[in-house]
Design an enzyme around this catalytic site. Structure first.
Site, PDB file in Angstrom:
ATOM      1  N   LYS A 252       0.839  -1.207   0.000  1.00 42.56           N
ATOM      2  CA  LYS A 252       0.000   0.000   0.000  1.00 42.56           C
ATOM      3  C   LYS A 252       0.873   1.256   0.000  1.00 42.56           C
ATOM      4  O   LYS A 252       0.609   2.208  -0.737  1.00 42.56           O
ATOM      5  CB  LYS A 252      -0.930  -0.008   1.224  1.00 42.56           C
ATOM      6  CG  LYS A 252      -2.073  -0.997   1.102  1.00 42.56           C
ATOM      7  CD  LYS A 252      -2.833  -1.171   2.406  1.00 42.56           C
ATOM      8  CE  LYS A 252      -3.845  -2.296   2.288  1.00 42.56           C
ATOM      9  NZ  LYS A 252      -4.538  -2.633   3.535  1.00 42.56           N
TER      10      LYS A 252
ATOM     11  N   GLN B 185      -4.335  -1.174   9.714  1.00 40.82           N
ATOM     12  CA  GLN B 185      -4.357  -2.523   9.138  1.00 40.82           C
ATOM     13  C   GLN B 185      -4.972  -3.513  10.139  1.00 40.82           C
ATOM     14  O   GLN B 185      -4.611  -3.537  11.308  1.00 40.82           O
ATOM     15  CB  GLN B 185      -2.932  -2.958   8.748  1.00 40.82           C
ATOM     16  CG  GLN B 185      -2.845  -4.296   8.047  1.00 40.82           C
ATOM     17  CD  GLN B 185      -3.534  -4.332   6.681  1.00 40.82           C
ATOM     18  OE1 GLN B 185      -3.677  -3.312   6.009  1.00 40.82           O
ATOM     19  NE2 GLN B 185      -3.974  -5.493   6.264  1.00 40.82           N
TER      20      GLN B 185
ATOM     21  N   ASP C  88     -11.041   3.216   4.360  1.00 46.23           N
ATOM     22  CA  ASP C  88     -11.316   1.777   4.339  1.00 46.23           C
ATOM     23  C   ASP C  88     -12.820   1.499   4.295  1.00 46.23           C
ATOM     24  O   ASP C  88     -13.245   0.387   4.008  1.00 46.23           O
ATOM     25  CB  ASP C  88     -10.758   1.114   5.610  1.00 46.23           C
ATOM     26  CG  ASP C  88      -9.481   0.348   5.345  1.00 46.23           C
ATOM     27  OD1 ASP C  88      -9.338  -0.207   4.243  1.00 46.23           O
ATOM     28  OD2 ASP C  88      -8.638   0.291   6.258  1.00 46.23           O
TER      29      ASP C  88
END
Ligand code: GUN
Length: 297
Positions: A53, A97, A120
């Site tokens: 990412k 994450q 997200d």
């Protein structure tokens, strides 16, 4: 029938070219999209996702604020970092994450992220908006799956979609997105999971099977009809002594056998994975535009 392989790497690369151009135009206006990345602990799969990412951000010109925290990090420390990023005008998106190491409260952390920076799409406010069909950040993996189907010319409208897996990250949001009364949705969706009595009964009548169970060989050739479209979201490490790193990546689908029956199939790696990251970049760019008062579609 031998399936057409959906090249997620290529679709992602095409989208990243478009995003890179958009970022360059924003920079001319003095706007640099920024992503705050938080990884807690040492999970090897999470480490490699996060590194990918960060690299992708760098590649298209997004500023990324990378934070690696030890597994012993306290809830308070993590919450403080999220708060700091919420207030930082250089940051348009925050990515924590998942999964977090044991002992940390995931729900509390996700709730602490400012919904306008929730690239997200995991904050309950964005989840709720998505469910009722309002504009919201869409979770990256399900959004990537829909983009792959759309860009491969697969008809989603009216099709029977069977999703195997009910996670908050993939199965549940994908089901919600596909039943919306919108273009590239309007599907009839069945969600199967570990307590489903007869998985093959459902997968056999599907026009589109989406495997997101996190287990190799969850979908085998005897479980699908001829001509089905198969999207494999699984990423599993299986031991392989012939590989230098000692393992290889496989999806949830028995790729070799299933590709002989399907009309379209995604490989692992090189299918859904690159799209997840691309949709994160997309959301970050959209967030930066919104913060700068630029109209987003
Ligand atoms: N873990 C697995 N997939 C994801 C994702 O899309 N976002 C975050 N934050 N964590 C994940």
């Amino acid at each position: 029938m031998t399936a057409q392989i959906i090249d997620g790497k290529q679709v992602a690369a095409d989208m990243r070219v478009e995003l890179k151009e958009q970022v360059a135009k924003l920079k001319e206006k003095g706007i640099v999209p920024g992503l705050g990345v938080i990884l807690v602990g040492e999970d090897p799969a999470s480490k490699s996702y996060v590194t990918a990412k960060e690299r992708a951000c760098e590649d298209i010109g997004i500023y990324s604020d990378n934070n690696r925290l030890p597994a012993e990090t306290s809830q308070e420390e993590l919450m403080a970092l999220v708060e700091k990023m919420n207030k930082d005008p250089k940051i348009n998106g925050i990515l924590v994450q998942l999964p977090l190491p044991k002992g940390l409260n995931e729900a509390e952390v996700l709730l602490a992220i400012d919904p306008v920076k929730d690239v997200d799409g995991f904050h309950p406010v964005n989840v709720g908006k998505m469910v009722v069909g309002e504009k919201a950040f869409l979770p990256c993996t399900p959004h990537g799956v829909i983009q792959l189907l759309k860009r491969s010319g697969v008809t989603i409208e009216g099709s029977e979609v069977v999703i195997v897996g009910r996670s908050n990250i993939v199965g549940k949001p994908l089901a919600n997105m596909l039943i919306q009364k919108k273009p590239n949705a309007n599907a009839t969706v069945t969600v199967c999971h570990t307590r489903t009595k007869d998985l093959a009964y459902h997968t056999k009548r599907a026009d589109i099977v989406i495997a997101a169970a996190g287990r190799p060989n969850t979908v085998t050739a005897d479980m699908i009809k001829e001509g089905v479209v198969v999207i494999d979201v699984g990423v599993n490490r299986v031991e392989d002594a012939t590989k230098k790193r000692g393992y290889r990546l496989v999806g949830d689908v028995d790729f070799e056998a299933v590709k002989e029956k399907a009309s379209f199939i995604t490989p692992v790696p090189g299918g859904v994975g690159p799209m997840t990251i691309t949709m994160l970049l997309y959301n970050t760019v959209e967030s930066a535009k919104k913060a700068a008062g630029i109209e987003v579609e």
